[in-house]
Design an enzyme around this catalytic site. Sequence first.
Site, PDB file in Angstrom:
ATOM      1  N   GLY A 112      55.443  43.363  43.374  1.00 51.71           N
ATOM      2  CA  GLY A 112      56.674  43.710  42.680  1.00 51.71           C
ATOM      3  C   GLY A 112      56.796  45.171  42.365  1.00 51.71           C
ATOM      4  CB  THR A 113      55.996  47.998  42.944  1.00 53.54           C
ATOM      5  OG1 THR A 113      56.168  49.338  42.504  1.00 53.54           O
ATOM      6  CG2 THR A 113      55.276  48.030  44.261  1.00 53.54           C
ATOM      7  CB  THR A 114      60.321  50.284  45.353  1.00 49.66           C
ATOM      8  OG1 THR A 114      61.033  49.120  45.006  1.00 49.66           O
ATOM      9  CG2 THR A 114      60.794  50.807  46.682  1.00 49.66           C
TER      10      THR A 114
END
Lengths: 278, 273
Positions: free
Chosen positions: B69-71
């Site tokens: 869950g990230t970019t």
Amino acid sequence: SALYSMALQDLSAEYLDESPIEFGQIRVVQSSSAMPSQDSMEPTFSLPIGLPLSSSHSVPLPFPMSHGTTTLAFIFQGGVLAAADTRSSCSGLVACPAAQKILPIHSHLVGTTSGTSADCALWKRILARELRLYQLRHGRRLSTGGAAKLLSHMLQPFKGTELSVGGQQCFGRERSGPSLYYVCSDGTRLKGTLFSVGSGSPYAYSVLDQGVQWGLTVQEAVSIAREAVFRATYRDAYSGNCVDLYHITSKGWTRRNREDLKEEYYREKERQRQKHKA
Amino acid sequence: MALFEVSGFKPELRGKITAAGQTHVVDRPNHYTFGTKTQEFAVPLGVDPSGFLKSCSQDGGVCIDLNHGTTTLAFKFRHGVIVAVDSRASAGSYIASKEANKVIEINPYLLGTMSGSAADCQHWERLLAKECRLYKLRNNHRISVAAASKLLSNMMLGYRGMGLSMGSMICGWDKQGPGLYYVDDNGTRLSGHMFSTGCGNSYAYGVVDSGYREDMTVEEAYELGRRGIAHATHRDAYSGGVVNMYHMQEDGWIKVCKEDVSELIHRYRKGMF
């Protein structure tokens, strides 16, 4: 003329009592000459005449369906622009590189399809028929919101089955201006100004978010839509081949020539090569 | 930790400090194993991590869904490497931190990004930092980016199938010029010009692919990195916070900016609201 008026009366009587279309509601089977004899205790899908639905409980799918596509649509001052790729895939095989994912419903309404192509094509045609019947009965066209509502209600009995009409968007331009709706087989119906559906949609979304504004010219809007589909086909394996562009204004929809994205890809490569040389 | 290994410490004391389960002294004269031959974790006997995890990912049982869950994104261009990350740490649907640090500064010439399980990333990248430091002390020259990424990927391979979750990009500048490698918890190690990891990566790919040119100016590259993260956080629920951006130059990395994502989005979409 006596015969004619009698027929009309019959038609109107039928129309008032009950809708002739039944969409697979699960209920105890009524004895009807058109249906095969079944055990009345067993709830099955009722067999509407003319619709190819299964007559048993949910039939297992013959192979896993995959929903690979990129379709997008947005509203701007010049109307509504819809774009889609043309690759029809079947878990790893490109079944058709020249599919048509944007289907016109009538002169001012166009729908994009994603999900199972068979389901989408069928439901599109059912929707087109229902809208035409509405127009004949009431003398005016159904609004886009109404058409979207009709579609989502028609799909509602199939919620939970493996029907995948994915994201269909209906949009048109009428007295109140352009409008865009997103309808999905799980019952979602949303009104908005920008949607993108399919496995390539995240890639397209970010390109669209960058560039889409109300005040775009038609040329700019077309190039943004094309760029968005190109970026999605660049990264997503299930989207590709060509891009279809439809532009809807108050005068109706117009379709641009189908453009092969291979050209765009080679043009970009050429530009990179020139830069490297320089 | 590094000094402990290099200096000649008494093995008896070390035996009291090292993890239970290790019966012999960890590599000292033979320093080519880089902490991969002997497991640094004390895994209880009789437990089979891969088997347990298989049962967790089947339908019908408890499903542990490890999403990254990230970019994060990084790309190479003429004037170096740009690294841009968001700063949201989520635990399911709860935002645990809006200012998490997802870039680890291994040394002034090496950066590592983190996506996936925060614990895994932080631990393994700090371990990588230790090994890079040891390498420099033993060999008197800095480790190359290729070698550093290979170390990390071998560490991942040692625990393959046991439920690690890490997607990282190792960026640096060594004798071969700017280097960018993507390392995965499966042991994947890829060299490339542009990578983006995390569940917001597809949004970032669209933006960066669209605007990327090899001969960008430095300012254009900064703007592209900012836009990539900003648009990804706009659409992805698990990314947000601030954009932390680093620029890897020939003489080391510099931290470029730390800008709030919502302000960026308001600036970009001014004509649209």
